[in-house]
Design an enzyme around this catalytic site. Sequence first.
Site, PDB file in Angstrom:
ATOM      1  N   PRO A 215     -36.030 -68.325 -52.452  1.00  0.00           N
ATOM      2  CG  PRO A 215     -36.001 -70.482 -53.314  1.00  0.00           C
ATOM      3  CD  PRO A 215     -36.660 -69.165 -53.484  1.00  0.00           C
ATOM      4  CG  PHE A 216     -31.345 -70.353 -53.414  1.00  0.00           C
ATOM      5  CD1 PHE A 216     -30.566 -70.967 -52.443  1.00  0.00           C
ATOM      6  CD2 PHE A 216     -32.321 -71.099 -54.051  1.00  0.00           C
ATOM      7  CE1 PHE A 216     -30.750 -72.301 -52.128  1.00  0.00           C
ATOM      8  CE2 PHE A 216     -32.513 -72.435 -53.738  1.00  0.00           C
ATOM      9  CZ  PHE A 216     -31.723 -73.039 -52.770  1.00  0.00           C
ATOM     10  CB  SER A 217     -33.177 -63.425 -51.889  1.00  0.00           C
ATOM     11  OG  SER A 217     -33.218 -63.435 -50.478  1.00  0.00           O
ATOM     12  CD  GLU A 233     -31.314 -72.630 -61.666  1.00  0.00           C
ATOM     13  OE1 GLU A 233     -30.931 -73.657 -62.243  1.00  0.00           O
ATOM     14  OE2 GLU A 233     -31.676 -71.602 -62.278  1.00  0.00           O
ATOM     15  CE  LYS A 249     -33.032 -73.856 -69.080  1.00  0.00           C
ATOM     16  NZ  LYS A 249     -32.921 -72.752 -68.130  1.00  0.00           N
TER      17      LYS A 249
END
Length: 440
Positions: A215-217, A233, A249
């Site tokens: 989702p955060f590429s 993340e 985590k």
Amino acid sequence: MSTKAAEKTILLKDTGADFWGRAQAWGSRFDYCMIFNGNEIPYPMGAFPKMIMAGNKRGVEFSQGTAFTSLKSDRDLNKTWLCGYFGYDLKNEIERLQSMHDDFTKFPDMCFFEPEHILIFEDSTVRLISDTSAETLLQNISSTALNNPPNKSGTARLIRSVKRETYLKNVEHIREHILNGDMYEMNYCIDFGLSDVNLNPFELYQSLLRQSPTPFSCFGRFKDHYLICASPERFLRKNGDVLLSQPIKGTARRKEDPEADSQVRQELYNSEKERAENMMIVDLVRNDLSKSAITGSVKVPELFGIYSFRHLHQMISSVTADLRPDTHIADVIMNAFPMGSMTGAPKVKVMELIEQYESAKRGIYSGAAGFFTPEGDFDLNVVIRSLAYNSQMNRLSFSVGSAITYDSNPEQEYEECLLKARAILDVLSECGIQMPDLTK
């Protein structure tokens, strides 16, 4: 002060075949470029937008020790789009710390630039923001070839800085520090390096996303330095007056059998060890955000959420806060940097011990990459599951890590590191790069 560029919204059906693919290839050929992609993955409170920023109108200039003050001055003067990254070793600006190890790929501590061209993909449209006419941009993008040459590395061999035996011993030493009360948890990382390798970074990025859509590429080109990032993340987002941080985590390997996979997911959710790790970092993040927040506004809307990616399940919590009106956005970032999930707790002591036990400068790894909007909002990921490539030096590196608590089993922590490295190792193997024996 930069002037506002022209905007135009185009229907995607009018842009020609595979416009997104051609636009990425087009953008990657600029000396400065960032491509953001949430890969249409459902994520709590949203993932990265689908966006391309290409060309460099101007960069944020800074000297040693002035990155955050330079950013603050820039944001006060320029209400523009900005994209780039913060390297982990900016910690030395925030606290009385140092980084003595070699930086294998030698990324600058920070690089942000104002793009010449911005493409924002929204459902069935693409919004173009540029001084260049929309017609010229569309023509240039539509004529961009998609056939990137495959990556072949010849006889290059991947090198580990820390072998398995040393890693296991270091985990035991870290557990002793915890027993002695020096800290509660530490994110301990190992790094891999590759020299004398000539690769196509954009094709490497495409290969990594095929292996591990996240989702955060993002793909970043900063002249000779390339970030190839498949991060799951979020570090920190500001949307209006609301701050959001989403520490990860807790990790478990996925199973092919759906029933077994569902059981693994449930076991991760119920794991006392993983919950304890996650809770420690949530408390740390709550404290970090409270430095910038209205008193009493820090909340945890989701605790111990389990989210599934291609190779693994992850435990993710969300922490929000209402921004205090007198707090500058550069201070908001500085108050929370670096991400607690990549350090441990208490943060300053752990960062001292990271310098003691790790064998390479983290550089861009475990920093943050993302963008700022003209309205003063921003969204930043955590630079993990990522490759750093210096095309001038022909050097490539990546790191992986896990959270060490007193309950940690050194063998299991080593296996977790290899699990997190799996997608990158697979991509490099496809390029013909020789792998070390990771069992030793």
